[in-house]
Design an enzyme around this catalytic site. Sequence first.
Site, short mmCIF file in Angstrom:
data_model
loop_
_atom_site.label_atom_id
_atom_site.label_comp_id
_atom_site.label_asym_id
_atom_site.label_seq_id
_atom_site.Cartn_x
_atom_site.Cartn_y
_atom_site.Cartn_z
N GLY A 39 0.86 -1.20 0.00
CA GLY A 39 0.00 0.00 0.00
C GLY A 39 0.88 1.24 0.00
N LYS A 181 -4.66 -0.84 12.54
CA LYS A 181 -6.06 -0.99 12.92
C LYS A 181 -6.96 -0.57 11.76
CE LYS A 181 -7.13 3.42 15.09
NZ LYS A 181 -8.32 3.90 14.42
N GLY A 214 3.29 5.33 19.66
CA GLY A 214 4.52 5.90 19.13
C GLY A 214 4.60 7.41 19.36
N HIS A 274 -6.61 3.82 21.06
CA HIS A 274 -5.68 4.84 21.54
C HIS A 274 -5.88 5.17 23.04
CE1 HIS A 274 -4.97 5.17 17.36
NE2 HIS A 274 -5.90 6.05 17.06
N ARG A 372 -8.42 21.06 18.76
CA ARG A 372 -7.70 19.81 18.57
C ARG A 372 -6.64 19.72 19.67
NH1 ARG A 372 -3.84 18.04 13.47
NH2 ARG A 372 -3.66 15.88 14.06
N ARG A 377 -4.38 13.85 31.95
CA ARG A 377 -4.21 14.75 33.10
C ARG A 377 -4.47 13.97 34.37
NH1 ARG A 377 -8.61 18.98 34.98
NH2 ARG A 377 -7.38 20.29 36.37
C1 BG6 Z 1 -6.88 7.58 13.94
C2 BG6 Z 1 -8.37 7.67 13.83
O1 BG6 Z 1 -6.53 6.35 14.47
O2 BG6 Z 1 -6.41 8.62 14.77
C3 BG6 Z 1 -8.79 9.03 13.33
O3 BG6 Z 1 -8.84 6.67 12.93
C4 BG6 Z 1 -8.16 10.13 14.16
O4 BG6 Z 1 -10.19 9.17 13.35
C5 BG6 Z 1 -6.67 9.91 14.28
O5 BG6 Z 1 -8.43 11.36 13.53
C6 BG6 Z 1 -6.03 10.90 15.20
O6 BG6 Z 1 -4.64 10.74 15.16
P1 BG6 Z 1 -3.67 11.97 15.37
O7 BG6 Z 1 -2.31 11.34 15.28
O8 BG6 Z 1 -3.96 12.95 14.29
O9 BG6 Z 1 -3.98 12.51 16.74
#
Ligand code: BG6
Length: 799
Positions: A39, A181, A214, A274, A372, A377
Amino acid sequence: MCPRHAGAWNMLTAAVCMALLGCLQAQELQGHVSVILLGATGDLARKYLWQGLFQLYLEEAGKGHSFRFHGTALTSTKQGQEVIAKVLESLSCPRDTAPGRCAELKAQFQQLSEYRRLKTPEDYLALSKDIEARVQHEGLQEVGRIFYFSVPPFAYAEIARSISSSCRPGPGAWLRVVLEKPFGHDHRSAQQLAAELGSFFQEEEMYRVDHYLGKQVVAQILPFRDQNRKALDGLWNRHHVERVEIIMKETVDAEGRTSFYEEYGVIGDVLQNHLTEILMLVAMELPLNLSSSEAVLEHKLQAFRALRGLQRGSAVVGQYQAYRGQVRRELQKPDSFHSLTPTFAGVLVHIDNLRWEGVPFILMSGKALDERVGYVRILFKDQAYCAQSEKRWVPAQSHCLPQQIIFYIGHGELGGPAVLVSRNLFRPSLPSASWKEVEGQPGLRLFGRPLSDYYAYSPVREQDAYSILISRIFHRRKDSFITMENLLASWVFWTPLLDSLAHEVPRLYPGGAENGHLLDFEFSGSHLSFSQPPLEQLVLGPDSAPMPSDFQVLRAKYRGSPLISAWPEELIARLAGDIEAAAVQAVKRFGKFHLALSGGSSPVALFQQLAMGHYGFPWAHTHLWLVDERCVPLWDPESNFQGLQAHLLQHVRVPYYNVHPMPVHRRQRLCAEEDQGAQAYAEEISTLVTNSSFDLVLLGMGTDGHTASLFPQSPVGLDGKQLVVLTTSPSSPHRRMSLSLPVINRAHKVAVLVMGRMKREIAMLVSRVGREPRKWPISGVLPDSGQLVWYMDYDAFLG
Ligand code: BG6
């Protein structure tokens, strides 16, 4: 590489050797590694993976390995080569590399990289042969192959088959396959995928990526805990931690990804992986030796085992308003289509172990939010009283200012990763080669305090998560990846919540700053709810279920006895209240309360309610008995006692000698007649319970009309003198111990709890039949002189 380039290849190898190793001090070549990026023209590969491979090359080529990078995809050779050429051109060098040197390094990397179309098993075989031929030709020794799957999961099985059958390296060389994933969307699908991949690869060959592991700050959580053990030893526990917040907020929405998102929602996309991984890094016991991947993984699994099960009330969910329209457009759905997929979720997690019992862990993520940012915390309890007036408080000394540790994953006000520790906690130690103190940013406030209130550190060199993970794959750091056990444990935890939310209508939110306080939530006990009423209710279709508020608690009669019917939450609250009232009354009159409890799933919510919401309950004077038990050891998850232990006993203070588990496990045997467990329990009852009359017996009703462990046609326990009997269940585990109907009917009060749609049919049937315990043991429940009350939820009662 085509043969006519072989000469150039030789020259290049020599040049690389000259440039990177300084040749004179060159180490022996340790071996040749092939990296196959599947890919290679896709989004992820273009954005991160090629850069990560370049980084790997820069770090490792000088240490004695030779590399070759094979970018592959289904795209035609010409097209693929064009894409790859562009990507390779855009690679960047570490910040301190001089431009000339950078161009040189990039040229070397470009020479070692190629594109090839990889589709059929023959293509894989040809690749394998090429690698072998090259290795032989160069006089190298092949040490391993890394296959990075940057492809959608539906393609996994076929690729895995081709690799396993045609492209494994020869004996003595390792194989590593890297998977992205999603790994399933619930426990069952994850199991299926695991089984499928397991038929091609060994577990040790598989590296399942969670790119959050990571991220520099996430990867620093365990080392931070390790390097600051002395300061943290006394702090990292329920006595000092007020709460932990694990947050990933995004401003982007799911547009363009709705087909993926419809299947996974925010819980499957972010929380299950995550945020759960981060939770584990915070909560797990710290192994003595962090450099042992095995020890880290084992400790992580232990933390998984301590997670308290999630209920429907453990989460709040939302959906941004534009989502529905995006789904309709992208998936060609009609205008009437309503998606219930959450794009926002807040979840309250508890960990039932000595370290964390009672500490709320809040996990939250959402799309279309106001900012974002990602962070963990850890807020500590405010346990001090400061005698000085506030204006004299000094941030580094005052224990009355907030005390917190923040692993700031990135973005947000700070704009990058950082570790922050309140100055009034301790000065943390971080490796000085890779972490530096953050320079002051006047006016910047974080979590209610100016930045100057914190010791703040950020990475000397910011690195992308994929670069870090690719290096860890190379170094076999398995603890930075998701093992199968780890993955399944996570799905075991999340699947029941996903199931219970399947029909829940998420709260609509406008998106961005306009969300205001609409998504704020709060918790009480194990229950989470939005703090504010919704802005707009979805208009429910004609066949949608009525809302709880449509009903009052109903009072009526069932089989001639009082019936209380309500929605589950109200019903449980009512039953818990009634049990507490009975307990208080019994203790007032007799000094003790004998309560016999059933097992199974229905009483779980009751146990939790009693554990968390009934502070006036006279537990110190309560004796707890079992109505029935499965013939399994008491620590077995199927044991009724285990359920009682997990959901009630460990949260309340019942004296040890007042707890009476059924003796199903004697002399290393389970329910052997000759061990006389039933007789022993009967004796215990006769000795401690006046007239063998329990103050309250809590029963359930099975879909076949059984109650306790008295099943239809049971030859024992329906009448006669025995108080306790051994019985047989039609479902596993078959052997049971149970109170008999006669002892149940001697109770002062019997409560029968019936919940769920599955009970509807039997509830209807039993309402009509007479007293026929042989056919329906529940119909034999009628206390001799006590009171019987039925507690049924609307699903069971109204269907
Ligand atoms: C991905 C999700 O695993 O992580 C996404 O599928 C999400 O929906 C992204 O936006 C966020 O990753 P980062 O590294 O931009 O915080």
